[in-house]
Design a protein around this motif. Sequence first.
Motif, PDB file in Angstrom:
ATOM      1  N   GLU A 257      19.882  17.894  12.787  1.00 51.73           N
ATOM      2  CA  GLU A 257      18.748  18.145  11.897  1.00 51.73           C
ATOM      3  C   GLU A 257      17.517  17.320  12.277  1.00 51.73           C
ATOM      4  N   MET A 258      17.664  16.482  13.315  1.00 50.44           N
ATOM      5  CA  MET A 258      16.601  15.569  13.731  1.00 50.44           C
ATOM      6  C   MET A 258      16.073  14.791  12.521  1.00 50.44           C
ATOM      7  N   ALA A 259      17.031  14.144  11.825  1.00 54.03           N
ATOM      8  CA  ALA A 259      16.676  13.479  10.574  1.00 54.03           C
ATOM      9  C   ALA A 259      17.364  12.134  10.438  1.00 54.03           C
ATOM     10  N   TYR A 260      16.715  11.241   9.691  1.00 56.13           N
ATOM     11  CA  TYR A 260      17.305   9.949   9.307  1.00 56.13           C
ATOM     12  C   TYR A 260      18.347  10.196   8.221  1.00 56.13           C
ATOM     13  N   VAL A 261      19.465   9.452   8.274  1.00 58.15           N
ATOM     14  CA  VAL A 261      20.533   9.632   7.283  1.00 58.15           C
ATOM     15  C   VAL A 261      20.615   8.445   6.333  1.00 58.15           C
ATOM     16  N   GLU A 262      20.903   7.243   6.866  1.00 54.23           N
ATOM     17  CA  GLU A 262      20.988   6.063   5.990  1.00 54.23           C
ATOM     18  C   GLU A 262      20.928   4.781   6.811  1.00 54.23           C
ATOM     19  N   THR A 263      20.803   3.650   6.094  1.00 57.41           N
ATOM     20  CA  THR A 263      20.737   2.322   6.710  1.00 57.41           C
ATOM     21  C   THR A 263      21.869   1.458   6.169  1.00 57.41           C
ATOM     22  N   LEU A 264      22.470   0.667   7.073  1.00 55.24           N
ATOM     23  CA  LEU A 264      23.563  -0.248   6.697  1.00 55.24           C
ATOM     24  C   LEU A 264      23.091  -1.683   6.895  1.00 55.24           C
ATOM     25  N   PHE A 265      23.308  -2.509   5.871  1.00 57.10           N
ATOM     26  CA  PHE A 265      22.898  -3.925   5.924  1.00 57.10           C
ATOM     27  C   PHE A 265      24.123  -4.823   5.783  1.00 57.10           C
ATOM     28  N   GLY A 266      24.029  -6.034   6.347  1.00 53.91           N
ATOM     29  CA  GLY A 266      25.116  -6.994   6.193  1.00 53.91           C
ATOM     30  C   GLY A 266      25.030  -8.166   7.158  1.00 53.91           C
ATOM     31  N   HIS A 267      24.610  -7.918   8.387  1.00 48.88           N
ATOM     32  CA  HIS A 267      24.523  -9.003   9.372  1.00 48.88           C
ATOM     33  C   HIS A 267      23.419  -9.996   8.989  1.00 48.88           C
ATOM     34  N   GLN A 268      23.663 -11.250   9.308  1.00 42.29           N
ATOM     35  CA  GLN A 268      22.721 -12.315   8.955  1.00 42.29           C
ATOM     36  C   GLN A 268      21.823 -12.716  10.124  1.00 42.29           C
ATOM     37  N   SER A 269      21.992 -12.083  11.270  1.00 46.86           N
ATOM     38  CA  SER A 269      21.143 -12.361  12.437  1.00 46.86           C
ATOM     39  C   SER A 269      21.018 -11.067  13.239  1.00 46.86           C
ATOM     40  N   PRO A 270      20.102 -11.009  14.220  1.00 35.88           N
ATOM     41  CA  PRO A 270      19.928  -9.785  14.999  1.00 35.88           C
ATOM     42  C   PRO A 270      21.232  -9.274  15.601  1.00 35.88           C
ATOM     43  N   ILE A 271      21.446  -7.959  15.494  1.00 34.57           N
ATOM     44  CA  ILE A 271      22.652  -7.339  16.049  1.00 34.57           C
ATOM     45  C   ILE A 271      22.496  -7.234  17.563  1.00 34.57           C
ATOM     46  N   THR A 272      23.551  -7.585  18.279  1.00 35.94           N
ATOM     47  CA  THR A 272      23.460  -7.648  19.740  1.00 35.94           C
ATOM     48  C   THR A 272      24.227  -6.536  20.453  1.00 35.94           C
ATOM     49  N   SER A 273      25.150  -5.857  19.738  1.00 34.75           N
ATOM     50  CA  SER A 273      25.969  -4.840  20.402  1.00 34.75           C
ATOM     51  C   SER A 273      26.523  -3.869  19.372  1.00 34.75           C
ATOM     52  N   ILE A 274      26.734  -2.618  19.775  1.00 32.93           N
ATOM     53  CA  ILE A 274      27.281  -1.602  18.875  1.00 32.93           C
ATOM     54  C   ILE A 274      28.158  -0.641  19.668  1.00 32.93           C
TER      55      ILE A 274
END
Length: 449
Positions: A257-274
């Motif tokens: 759909e070329m659309a944003y779905v949602e955001t997940l929060f929890g980490h206390q510092s910049p995320i380095t890998s996924i």
Amino acid sequence: MSSSFFLKGKSRQVHKRKGEKIKKKNPKKPNGPNLENGNESSGSDLDIRKFSDAEESESDHETAEQKKLRLAKKYLEEIEKEEAKRAELKEIDDVIEDRLKKDYLEQKGKLKYEIGEKYEVPSEKDLRLIRAKEHRLTLTCVCISSDNNIAFTGSKCGTIIKWGIKEKRKLGSLTYKTHSNLLKGGITSVAITTDSKYLVTSDESPNIQVWDPSSLKHTHTFKGHKDFITGLVFRKNTHDLYSASKDRSVKIWSLDEMAYVETLFGHQSPITSIDALTRERAITAGGRDTTVRIWKIAEESQLIFNGPVGSLDEVKLLDEEHFVSGSDNGSLCVWSVLKKKPLCTVTEAHGSENEVPRWITSLATLLNSDVFASGSYDNSIRLWRVSDQYRKVLPMFSVNVSGFVNCMQFTSDGKQLYVALGQEHKAGRWFRQGGAKNGLLVVNFSIKS
């Protein structure tokens, strides 16, 4: 009274002219016997009609015993054809059953190929460094299509190159000069869908660019992050994209759909890998907060795993139930999603320099197997094998390289490893290895049968 419509008496005679014949047509019956010379054919003749004219003419000269033998052979041939067809259908059913069983075990995280002991140490001729003028600076990322036909690399000079694996050459490129309005600074991540329909890239901006992998035409831009993206990954067999950023959040996007779905929060510092596989989950490394988090997207919950002291920089899934992490204190950890602590740890996996452990700069796993690779800046890529129910990590061998190993990926068959090499670390310029060359290293492996 008028005469009757029906006239009594003899029927009207039809006289033929001289030299003319009257043709009589026998009525055709759809499924009845053929009439020849006014005589009905016998039942045995009907059976014989199934065969060719040649066989019919041949049958005129055969005895009753020969006829029986011929028909019996024909019957046996028909039976053999039927049996072959049944065997073929059973073979197809077995393949489908094996595939369904494999998919089920993969979903449960219980599919495992133990091939680590079958790998042979590669020689110098099995290593090939590919360079291109577009990649003037350090290579930062690499991804391979699921059919092992194409690879994409990104570099600090803001260029992306498409490589043909079978052609063993460059097929195209995206550069800052040609796409200055889209590419902002060094490329930080590249990812491609399982069906090779979409390619996504990120750079030193909060935006995600979507491209057509075949034509390299730009199709869309996702905006929403507040800092630059550090990692991109597609959920396997879908067009769902997960992005990780220095803004400490994970965002989910739908490319259908070329659309944003949602955001997940929890980490206390910049995320380095996924990373992600088939399940509706993403796994992330939180750098300085020393945690790995598994985001259960459907359940809207997360699992938190506390890693070793330092910065937990790298994480990769081995299968749906196990993963590997790497830290800047040089340690490698193997985890189970069911336990909060590592199942096993290898300390200073790439040694130390001036009594300071070398960072783990990249990881690559051969999915659903016991094999993974780690990279650093000690001029080697190290291959490891997990054993004893993931409670031991055994060294296999090392591959000599020059420079920072910034990103790696195995081909799906495990016979090749693609490595993004550079003179500097992908995330910064703390120090530089001047003698190293910026390029894509292809390592070919021999696996015993």
